[in-house]
Write a protein that holds these residues in place. Structure first.
Motif, PDB file in Angstrom:
ATOM      1  N   VAL A  48       0.795  -1.472  -0.158  1.00 38.32           N
ATOM      2  CA  VAL A  48       0.186   0.042  -0.217  1.00 38.32           C
ATOM      3  C   VAL A  48       1.017   1.193   0.286  1.00 38.32           C
ATOM      4  O   VAL A  48       2.064   1.328   0.518  1.00 38.32           O
ATOM      5  CB  VAL A  48      -0.841  -0.011   1.578  1.00 38.32           C
ATOM      6  N   SER A  49       0.844   2.629  -1.164  1.00 46.97           N
ATOM      7  CA  SER A  49       0.920   3.584  -0.924  1.00 46.97           C
ATOM      8  C   SER A  49       0.357   4.696  -0.363  1.00 46.97           C
ATOM      9  O   SER A  49      -1.210   4.476  -0.963  1.00 46.97           O
ATOM     10  CB  SER A  49       1.861   3.877  -2.366  1.00 46.97           C
ATOM     11  N   GLU A  73       4.094   2.684   2.244  1.00 42.38           N
ATOM     12  CA  GLU A  73       5.166   3.986   1.626  1.00 42.38           C
ATOM     13  C   GLU A  73       4.049   5.005   2.482  1.00 42.38           C
ATOM     14  O   GLU A  73       3.223   4.854   1.552  1.00 42.38           O
ATOM     15  CB  GLU A  73       5.014   3.247   0.102  1.00 42.38           C
ATOM     16  N   LEU A  74       5.195   6.432   1.795  1.00 43.84           N
ATOM     17  CA  LEU A  74       4.339   7.131   2.809  1.00 43.84           C
ATOM     18  C   LEU A  74       5.274   8.456   1.217  1.00 43.84           C
ATOM     19  O   LEU A  74       5.892   9.356   2.144  1.00 43.84           O
ATOM     20  CB  LEU A  74       3.995   7.844   3.758  1.00 43.84           C
ATOM     21  N   VAL A  78       6.173   7.401  -8.890  1.00 46.94           N
ATOM     22  CA  VAL A  78       7.856   7.341  -8.108  1.00 46.94           C
ATOM     23  C   VAL A  78       6.724   6.017  -6.978  1.00 46.94           C
ATOM     24  O   VAL A  78       8.129   6.606  -5.560  1.00 46.94           O
ATOM     25  CB  VAL A  78       7.691   8.435  -7.765  1.00 46.94           C
ATOM     26  N   THR A  79       6.144   5.940  -6.728  1.00 49.18           N
ATOM     27  CA  THR A  79       5.521   4.714  -5.650  1.00 49.18           C
ATOM     28  C   THR A  79       5.625   3.098  -6.282  1.00 49.18           C
ATOM     29  O   THR A  79       5.432   2.938  -7.674  1.00 49.18           O
ATOM     30  CB  THR A  79       4.037   4.895  -4.948  1.00 49.18           C
ATOM     31  N   SER A  80       5.491   2.738  -4.749  1.00 44.75           N
ATOM     32  CA  SER A  80       5.441   0.827  -5.781  1.00 44.75           C
ATOM     33  C   SER A  80       4.410   0.378  -5.635  1.00 44.75           C
ATOM     34  O   SER A  80       4.643  -0.728  -5.679  1.00 44.75           O
ATOM     35  CB  SER A  80       7.012   0.338  -5.215  1.00 44.75           C
ATOM     36  N   ARG A 137      -6.183   0.416  -7.186  1.00 45.51           N
ATOM     37  CA  ARG A 137      -5.770  -0.724  -7.858  1.00 45.51           C
ATOM     38  C   ARG A 137      -4.797   0.209  -8.412  1.00 45.51           C
ATOM     39  O   ARG A 137      -5.488   0.769  -9.435  1.00 45.51           O
ATOM     40  CB  ARG A 137      -6.063  -2.015  -8.402  1.00 45.51           C
ATOM     41  N   ARG A 138      -3.603  -0.218  -8.978  1.00 48.65           N
ATOM     42  CA  ARG A 138      -2.172   0.385  -9.066  1.00 48.65           C
ATOM     43  C   ARG A 138      -2.771  -0.304 -10.649  1.00 48.65           C
ATOM     44  O   ARG A 138      -2.573   0.810 -11.846  1.00 48.65           O
ATOM     45  CB  ARG A 138      -1.274  -0.100  -8.733  1.00 48.65           C
ATOM     46  N   GLU A 139      -3.715  -1.439 -11.157  1.00 55.78           N
ATOM     47  CA  GLU A 139      -3.300  -1.589 -12.322  1.00 55.78           C
ATOM     48  C   GLU A 139      -4.487  -0.948 -13.235  1.00 55.78           C
ATOM     49  O   GLU A 139      -4.357  -0.669 -14.509  1.00 55.78           O
ATOM     50  CB  GLU A 139      -3.641  -3.221 -12.939  1.00 55.78           C
ATOM     51  N   LEU A 140      -5.347  -1.038 -11.812  1.00 53.97           N
ATOM     52  CA  LEU A 140      -6.445  -0.310 -13.422  1.00 53.97           C
ATOM     53  C   LEU A 140      -6.070   1.438 -13.266  1.00 53.97           C
ATOM     54  O   LEU A 140      -6.898   2.539 -14.447  1.00 53.97           O
ATOM     55  CB  LEU A 140      -7.748  -0.264 -11.975  1.00 53.97           C
TER      56      LEU A 140
END
Length: 318
Positions: free
Chosen positions: A35-36, A68-69, A117-119, A206-209
């Motif tokens: 989670v970012s 990640e923040l 820049v986030t993962s 969700r990242r992929e979306l």
């Protein structure tokens, strides 16, 4: 109200206090999900530190739900970057990200570049101007994503107190929402009329979306994401979580006008072609049980020029 919107409201509106951080942490570990949390910020030194501190203490250290923040600084002239860094966030200056693509002013640019820049597999976006921030906002937005694989994007809904010369009014914030965004959605995207706060700055996906749709620049980003994600994933993949009350600074009417102009441009670029707009407008009232939808018929009808009417009647008057 349309039957599909009524069903969506029932199936995809969640109370934000339904989930506890520890339960979501277990689900996160079971799924191997990361989670970012991202805060887009521009001259928010007064509020950004408290928000970062609250998330770090509660959801990074006490219960590591957040991996990640990140604060995306859009060129602040005050101490936003220093305050956010001291509070425990990783601060990224927007101009340093993908410089080969140049820069576009506005919030949407910061959110778009945050994807680079986030993962995290899941991203939570939180505005940096919130007052009395509650870390349960993050928990409430993550709840549907970590417990239902069919949900891909979650918007926050809340009451927005409005500060006036007479004090704090329990509701009345969100003027651009009520005067522009909601009528536009109801007219051209009525399947999305169940969103209580379509311009909410607190949402998760969700990242992929999120990486499959464009990000509008400026203040059109939230409106554009809602419309584009519904097109790509379907309305059933979208949800909303009731986060209670949100307090933030209020802008002048002139500033809201500029915001509305950007949202209008975003909407017109996506407007579906052909067909008359829907005449129904869905609004919402806060009740003891949550929120209640109220429908209005706002359809209009143009009367013909009187000169034409008289010509058809042979020039007769009363």
């Amino acid at each position: 109200m349309r039957a599909d919107v009524r069903r969506w409201l029932h199936d995809r509106t969640y109370p934000g206090n339904r989930w506890e951080p520890r339960a979501l942490l277990r689900a996160k570990h079971q799924q191997g999900t990361t989670v970012s949390v991202v805060l887009p910020a521009l001259d928010e030194e007064r509020t950004v530190g408290a928000i970062v501190t609250s998330i770090r203490r509660t959801l990074v250290e006490a219960c590591p739900l957040v991996d990640e923040l990140v604060v995306m600084d859009s060129g602040s002239c005050d101490r936003t970057a220093a305050v956010a860094g001291d509070a425990g966030a990783r601060v990224v200056h927007v101009d340093t990200v993908l410089p080969e693509h140049g820069g576009v002013p506005g919030k949407g640019e910061a959110l778009w570049k945050s994807l680079h820049v986030t993962s995290g597999d899941l991203l939570v976006f939180v505005d940096a101007d919130l007052v009395a921030f509650d870390p349960r906002f993050v928990v409430g937005l993550l709840g549907p994503l970590l417990t239902d694989p069919a949900v891909g994007y979650v918007k926050g809904l809340y009451d927005r107190p409005l500060t006036t010369t007479e004090g704090l009014v329990p509701s009345g914030g969100g003027r651009v929402t009520e005067l522009l965004a909601r009528p536009l959605l109801n007219a051209f995207w009525p399947e999305l009329s169940g969103f209580v706060q379509p311009l909410s700055g607190e949402y998760a996906g969700r990242r992929e979306l999120l990486e499959s749709v464009p990000f509008a620049s400026g203040y059109g980003v939230e409106f554009g994401l809602l419309v584009d994600l519904a097109r790509v994933a379907g309305v059933s993949a979208l949800a909303q979580a009731d986060l209670g009350t949100r307090q933030h600074s209020h802008q002048s009417d002139a500033a809201l006008g500029r915001m509305a102009g950007q949202i209008l441009q975003t909407a017109m670029a996506r407007r579906p072609g052909g067909g008359a707009p829907s005449p129904e407008l869905v609004q919402f009232l806060r009740t003891e049980d949550g929120v209640e939808a109220v429908s209005w018929d706002v359809g209009t009808r143009d009367r013909p020029p009187m000169r034409l009417l008289r010509a058809e009647r042979g020039g007769r008057r009363r």
